[in-house]
Scaffold this active site. Structure first.
Site, PDB file in Angstrom:
ATOM      1  N   GLY A   1       0.784  -1.238   0.000  1.00 27.82           N
ATOM      2  CA  GLY A   1       0.000   0.000   0.000  1.00 27.82           C
ATOM      3  C   GLY A   1       0.812   1.283   0.000  1.00 27.82           C
ATOM      4  O   GLY A   1       0.337   2.314   0.476  1.00 27.82           O
TER       5      GLY A   1
ATOM      6  N   ASN B   1       1.491   3.065  -2.624  1.00 29.00           N
ATOM      7  CA  ASN B   1       0.767   4.006  -3.491  1.00 29.00           C
ATOM      8  C   ASN B   1      -0.463   4.562  -2.793  1.00 29.00           C
ATOM      9  O   ASN B   1      -0.797   5.740  -2.940  1.00 29.00           O
ATOM     10  CB  ASN B   1       0.404   3.339  -4.814  1.00 29.00           C
ATOM     11  CG  ASN B   1       1.581   3.327  -5.772  1.00 29.00           C
ATOM     12  OD1 ASN B   1       1.930   4.345  -6.357  1.00 29.00           O
ATOM     13  ND2 ASN B   1       2.230   2.173  -5.888  1.00 29.00           N
TER      14      ASN B   1
ATOM     15  N   MET C   1      -4.092  -7.247  -6.996  1.00 28.89           N
ATOM     16  CA  MET C   1      -3.518  -8.355  -7.762  1.00 28.89           C
ATOM     17  C   MET C   1      -4.568  -9.314  -8.337  1.00 28.89           C
ATOM     18  O   MET C   1      -4.272 -10.483  -8.572  1.00 28.89           O
ATOM     19  CB  MET C   1      -2.522  -9.123  -6.893  1.00 28.89           C
ATOM     20  CG  MET C   1      -1.341  -8.288  -6.438  1.00 28.89           C
ATOM     21  SD  MET C   1      -0.416  -7.543  -7.800  1.00 28.89           S
ATOM     22  CE  MET C   1       0.419  -8.979  -8.435  1.00 28.89           C
TER      23      MET C   1
ATOM     24  N   ILE D   1      -7.487 -10.015 -11.435  1.00 27.44           N
ATOM     25  CA  ILE D   1      -7.934  -9.575 -12.754  1.00 27.44           C
ATOM     26  C   ILE D   1      -9.446  -9.402 -12.710  1.00 27.44           C
ATOM     27  O   ILE D   1     -10.167 -10.300 -12.251  1.00 27.44           O
ATOM     28  CB  ILE D   1      -7.510 -10.595 -13.824  1.00 27.44           C
ATOM     29  CG1 ILE D   1      -5.981 -10.597 -13.927  1.00 27.44           C
ATOM     30  CG2 ILE D   1      -8.149 -10.272 -15.170  1.00 27.44           C
ATOM     31  CD1 ILE D   1      -5.415 -11.704 -14.780  1.00 27.44           C
ATOM     32  N   LEU D   2      -9.916  -8.245 -13.142  1.00 24.64           N
ATOM     33  CA  LEU D   2     -11.350  -7.964 -13.114  1.00 24.64           C
ATOM     34  C   LEU D   2     -11.995  -8.423 -14.417  1.00 24.64           C
ATOM     35  O   LEU D   2     -11.399  -8.317 -15.491  1.00 24.64           O
ATOM     36  CB  LEU D   2     -11.575  -6.466 -12.917  1.00 24.64           C
ATOM     37  CG  LEU D   2     -10.977  -5.896 -11.620  1.00 24.64           C
ATOM     38  CD1 LEU D   2     -11.038  -4.375 -11.624  1.00 24.64           C
ATOM     39  CD2 LEU D   2     -11.704  -6.453 -10.401  1.00 24.64           C
TER      40      LEU D   2
ATOM     41  N   ASN E   1      -5.431   2.131 -13.254  1.00 26.46           N
ATOM     42  CA  ASN E   1      -4.427   1.236 -12.664  1.00 26.46           C
ATOM     43  C   ASN E   1      -3.053   1.885 -12.832  1.00 26.46           C
ATOM     44  O   ASN E   1      -2.832   2.663 -13.758  1.00 26.46           O
ATOM     45  CB  ASN E   1      -4.452  -0.115 -13.385  1.00 26.46           C
ATOM     46  CG  ASN E   1      -3.468  -1.104 -12.790  1.00 26.46           C
ATOM     47  OD1 ASN E   1      -3.355  -1.224 -11.558  1.00 26.46           O
ATOM     48  ND2 ASN E   1      -2.745  -1.812 -13.629  1.00 26.46           N
TER      49      ASN E   1
ATOM     50  N   HIS F   1       0.859   0.606 -13.397  1.00 25.78           N
ATOM     51  CA  HIS F   1       1.604  -0.609 -13.745  1.00 25.78           C
ATOM     52  C   HIS F   1       3.094  -0.269 -13.807  1.00 25.78           C
ATOM     53  O   HIS F   1       3.472   0.736 -14.431  1.00 25.78           O
ATOM     54  CB  HIS F   1       1.119  -1.140 -15.098  1.00 25.78           C
ATOM     55  CG  HIS F   1       1.892  -2.341 -15.534  1.00 25.78           C
ATOM     56  ND1 HIS F   1       1.652  -3.599 -15.012  1.00 25.78           N
ATOM     57  CD2 HIS F   1       2.919  -2.476 -16.399  1.00 25.78           C
ATOM     58  CE1 HIS F   1       2.507  -4.453 -15.553  1.00 25.78           C
ATOM     59  NE2 HIS F   1       3.282  -3.796 -16.397  1.00 25.78           N
TER      60      HIS F   1
HETATM   61  C1  GRF Z   1       3.211  -0.908  -7.635  1.00 18.38           C
HETATM   62  O1  GRF Z   1       4.540  -0.949  -8.038  1.00 18.38           O
HETATM   63  C2  GRF Z   1       2.288  -0.864  -8.812  1.00 18.38           C
HETATM   64  O2  GRF Z   1       2.882  -0.405  -9.981  1.00 18.38           O
HETATM   65  C3  GRF Z   1       1.897  -2.300  -9.013  1.00 18.38           C
HETATM   66  O3  GRF Z   1       1.905  -2.878  -7.731  1.00 18.38           O
HETATM   67  C4  GRF Z   1       2.781  -2.160  -6.885  1.00 18.38           C
HETATM   68  C5  GRF Z   1       2.031  -1.877  -5.631  1.00 18.38           C
HETATM   69  O4  GRF Z   1       2.867  -1.393  -4.618  1.00 18.38           O
HETATM   70  N1  GRF Z   1       0.621  -2.387  -9.682  1.00 18.38           N
HETATM   71  P1  GRF Z   1       2.218  -0.804  -3.289  1.00 18.38           P
HETATM   72  O5  GRF Z   1       1.345  -1.887  -2.660  1.00 18.38           O
HETATM   73  O6  GRF Z   1       1.426   0.409  -3.656  1.00 18.38           O
HETATM   74  O7  GRF Z   1       3.399  -0.473  -2.409  1.00 18.38           O
END
Ligand code: GRF
Length: 212
Positions: A16, A18, A94, A96-97, A111, A113
């Site tokens: 988490g 992000n 993680m 897939i929808l 999203n 990525h």
């Molecule tokens: C991120 O690097 C994002 O690009 C990918 O999953 C990771 C999530 O990291 N989809 P966090 O849980 O936000 O630390």
């Protein structure tokens, strides 16, 4: 400028960081949004603690509790809609929808990525970029469609791959980019700067605000 913060739901599966970047950007008044709900498909996701610390409602929707993906997606959709969120933000989610869900939310489901899409969709992107001898690597924020990591691109941020980079050092640098890029793009939504017409995206940005 909007007077009301944009209500968003954030979907996570793990650490988490992000999510934390979004919480911090909102706290610092750099992002006119309000996180109405954090959903995790993993009961032990560390990101759930971050949400609780910030006083944000959380829900665990565990795929194992549902007979199939449609039922799981329906539960997600109901929770998101009940929370009043107008934008759905996948942040390390993680799962897939299914098409029903991606079509339903198309244009308001994003999203992040960890690669410069269309290069390296899927997993292990940092090692794959090194193995491919790419000169640069980075991160992409895109609209979510049924095809995994295939939706229209909203923004990217890039870093040069250094000769002594490992997957870990590269990941650290890319995540640092993500923590600025994701709040920036979500701010564009909050400021009504994103117009989606089919597969085309129009961004109404002052030049200096576009990180590309
Ligand atoms: C991120 O690097 C994002 O690009 C990918 O999953 C990771 C999530 O990291 N989809 P966090 O849980 O936000 O630390």
């Amino acid at each position: 400028m909007p007077t009301q913060p944009l209500p968003i739901a954030v979907l996570i599966s793990g650490y988490g960081s992000n999510l934390q970047a979004l919480i911090d950007a909102i706290d610092n008044q750099q992002l006119p949004a309000k996180i109405t709900l954090v959903i995790s498909d993993q009961p032990t996701a560390q990101g759930l603690e971050r949400a609780k610390q910030a006083g944000i409602p959380t829900a665990v929707i565990d795929r194992a509790d549902y007979p199939d993906r449609t039922a799981f997606d329906n539960a997600l959709q109901q929770h998101i809609e009940r929370s009043g969120a107008q934008l759905v933000v996948l942040a390390g989610f993680m799962r897939i929808l299914g098409a029903q869900m991606t079509n339903h939310f198309y244009g308001r489901l994003v999203n992040i990525h960890p690669s410069l899409l269309p290069k390296h969709p899927g997993l292990n992107t940092h090692q794959r970029a090194i193995d491919a001898h790419d000169k640069e690597h980075g991160t992409t924020v895109h609209l979510v469609t049924e095809g995994v990591d295939e939706g229209p691109i909203l923004a990217q941020a890039r870093t040069t791959i250094l000769p002594d980079d490992t997957a870990d050092t590269l990941k650290t640098r890319v995540q640092r980019l993500e923590h600025t890029l994701y709040p920036t793009v979500i701010r564009w939504f909050a400021e009504n700067r994103v117009r989606v017409e089919g597969k085309s995206v129009h961004l109404d940005l002052p030049k200096e605000r576009n990180p590309q």
